[in-house]
Scaffold this active site. Sequence first.
Site, mmCIF file in Angstrom:
data_model
loop_
_atom_site.group_PDB
_atom_site.id
_atom_site.type_symbol
_atom_site.label_atom_id
_atom_site.label_comp_id
_atom_site.label_asym_id
_atom_site.label_seq_id
_atom_site.Cartn_x
_atom_site.Cartn_y
_atom_site.Cartn_z
ATOM 1 N N PRO A 16 1.212 -1.437 -0.413
ATOM 2 C CA PRO A 16 0.167 0.057 -0.258
ATOM 3 C C PRO A 16 1.237 0.869 -0.147
ATOM 4 C CG PRO A 16 0.330 -0.771 2.240
ATOM 5 C CD PRO A 16 1.016 -1.907 0.747
ATOM 6 N N CYS A 100 2.429 2.334 8.673
ATOM 7 C CA CYS A 100 3.211 4.444 8.153
ATOM 8 C C CYS A 100 3.669 4.949 9.799
ATOM 9 C CB CYS A 100 1.243 4.686 7.709
ATOM 10 S SG CYS A 100 1.893 6.426 6.782
ATOM 11 N N ARG A 225 8.070 0.583 -3.383
ATOM 12 C CA ARG A 225 9.169 1.387 -4.387
ATOM 13 C C ARG A 225 9.767 1.254 -5.652
ATOM 14 N NH1 ARG A 225 12.148 3.992 1.052
ATOM 15 N NH2 ARG A 225 12.368 1.821 1.423
HETATM 16 C C1 LIG Z 1 5.197 6.959 -0.489
HETATM 17 C C2 LIG Z 1 4.659 6.360 -0.322
HETATM 18 C C3 LIG Z 1 3.229 6.089 0.532
HETATM 19 C C4 LIG Z 1 3.127 5.246 1.374
HETATM 20 N N1 LIG Z 1 2.037 4.460 1.791
HETATM 21 C C5 LIG Z 1 1.937 3.907 2.550
HETATM 22 C C6 LIG Z 1 -0.096 3.333 3.471
HETATM 23 O O1 LIG Z 1 -0.525 4.124 2.771
HETATM 24 N N2 LIG Z 1 0.218 2.150 4.339
HETATM 25 C C7 LIG Z 1 1.367 1.397 4.755
HETATM 26 O O2 LIG Z 1 1.233 1.135 5.003
HETATM 27 N N3 LIG Z 1 2.459 1.297 3.669
HETATM 28 C C8 LIG Z 1 2.458 2.892 3.895
HETATM 29 N N4 LIG Z 1 4.021 3.006 3.304
HETATM 30 C C9 LIG Z 1 5.158 1.660 3.030
HETATM 31 C C10 LIG Z 1 5.283 0.990 2.262
HETATM 32 O O3 LIG Z 1 3.815 0.016 2.020
HETATM 33 C C11 LIG Z 1 6.426 -0.063 2.560
HETATM 34 O O4 LIG Z 1 6.187 -0.440 3.725
HETATM 35 C C12 LIG Z 1 7.650 1.109 2.308
HETATM 36 O O5 LIG Z 1 7.322 1.166 1.237
HETATM 37 C C13 LIG Z 1 8.416 -0.203 2.423
HETATM 38 O O6 LIG Z 1 8.486 -0.813 1.244
HETATM 39 P P1 LIG Z 1 9.646 -1.065 -0.219
HETATM 40 O O7 LIG Z 1 10.263 -0.327 0.564
HETATM 41 O O8 LIG Z 1 9.084 -1.900 -0.579
HETATM 42 O O9 LIG Z 1 9.482 0.033 -0.527
HETATM 43 C C14 LIG Z 1 4.119 3.907 1.674
HETATM 44 C C15 LIG Z 1 5.679 4.105 1.486
HETATM 45 C C16 LIG Z 1 5.711 4.984 0.650
HETATM 46 C C17 LIG Z 1 6.961 5.625 -0.444
#
Ligand SMILES: Cc1cc2nc3c(=O)[nH]c(=O)nc-3n(C[C@H](O)[C@H](O)[C@H](O)COP(=O)(O)O)c2cc1C
Length: 326
Positions: A16, A100, A225
Amino acid sequence: MRIGPYPIVPNLVLAPMAGITDRPFRQLCRRLGAGLAVSEMTTSDPRLWHTEKSRLRADHRGEDAPIAVQIAGYDAAMMAAAARHNVEQGAQIVDLNMGCPAKKVCRVDAGSALLKDEGLVAAICAAVVAAVEVPVTLKIRTGYDRTRRNAVAIAKIAQDAGIAALTVHGRTREDHYEGEAEYETIAAVKRAARIPVIANGDVTSARKAADVLRATGADAVMIGRGALGNPWIFKEISHFLATGTTSVPPSFEEVGATLLEHLDELHAFYGAGRGVRVARKHIQWYCQDHAGSEGLWLAVNRVECAQAQRALVAEFFAAGAREKAA
Ligand SMILES: Cc1cc2nc3c(=O)[nH]c(=O)nc-3n(C[C@H](O)[C@H](O)[C@H](O)COP(=O)(O)O)c2cc1C
């Protein structure tokens, strides 16, 4: 991996991401190989459900099952009511946001700030599980800060409350997005939990996904990401997990065609004005590794009209193809 009645195949989940994982992006990632795509967080505050933002976040038309909707909040009764509301709107899995770190969420003790209060975590999980018939999942970080990495305790609380699966992002709340994700805590959660565990954090390639699955023993990986501008990552990971070899990346033409389709979906979903603004960042992500993308980026930022935006992107890829052919 199964979440309640739903087999999640392949075991690759789109994270998400507020402002990003809208319906067009979720559908694209599912089409390109994600086994599950979780919605942007939606507020549990009913005073905000009538807003345009909430309306769009509750729009699941044409999405493949299971439709997973994330809710954020800090009050057990309010979150239970929000879960019921979202199930009425079509949610087939309700995901609870305790991961978050954003100020807007944490200021009101929601998101990952909840990890400080294990009693409240238990109350929220139990209230939401009791409120809906669909599976409820939970997304957390490894803890509030590095001195309080309580993900294993939270996992036990969650499964005792009837949570169907748990995602763990390998950072604490205080880490925000700094440093590298660590996977030891996720491995400890997996060893301690009976419910499926989804590992999250810094998976940006097929090889990394395989390493994280191996290091954590997790049932699935969640990618955030790493999917920006690269929705093909899900296919790449599936291919690597099945064969041990890397797949051929999408051609320049395929990237262009997919981006144009994505733009059309965004313009239709949000309407021309907002659609153009939301699309800008996607254009940058898809094009950043291609020659001439800075010029495109400057031009894209100057146009407000959907057709003009589309034409700039179409010309960027057409010019690139002509250059390759020359
Ligand atoms: C722009 C952005 C928005 C995000 N919004 C949410 C969200 O709405 N809910 C949530 O649980 N995590 C949110 N996250 C966290 C991501 O779900 C994820 O846990 C985090 O980016 C780490 O994973 P990654 O390294 O694959 O990006 C957000 C991350 C980013 C970068």
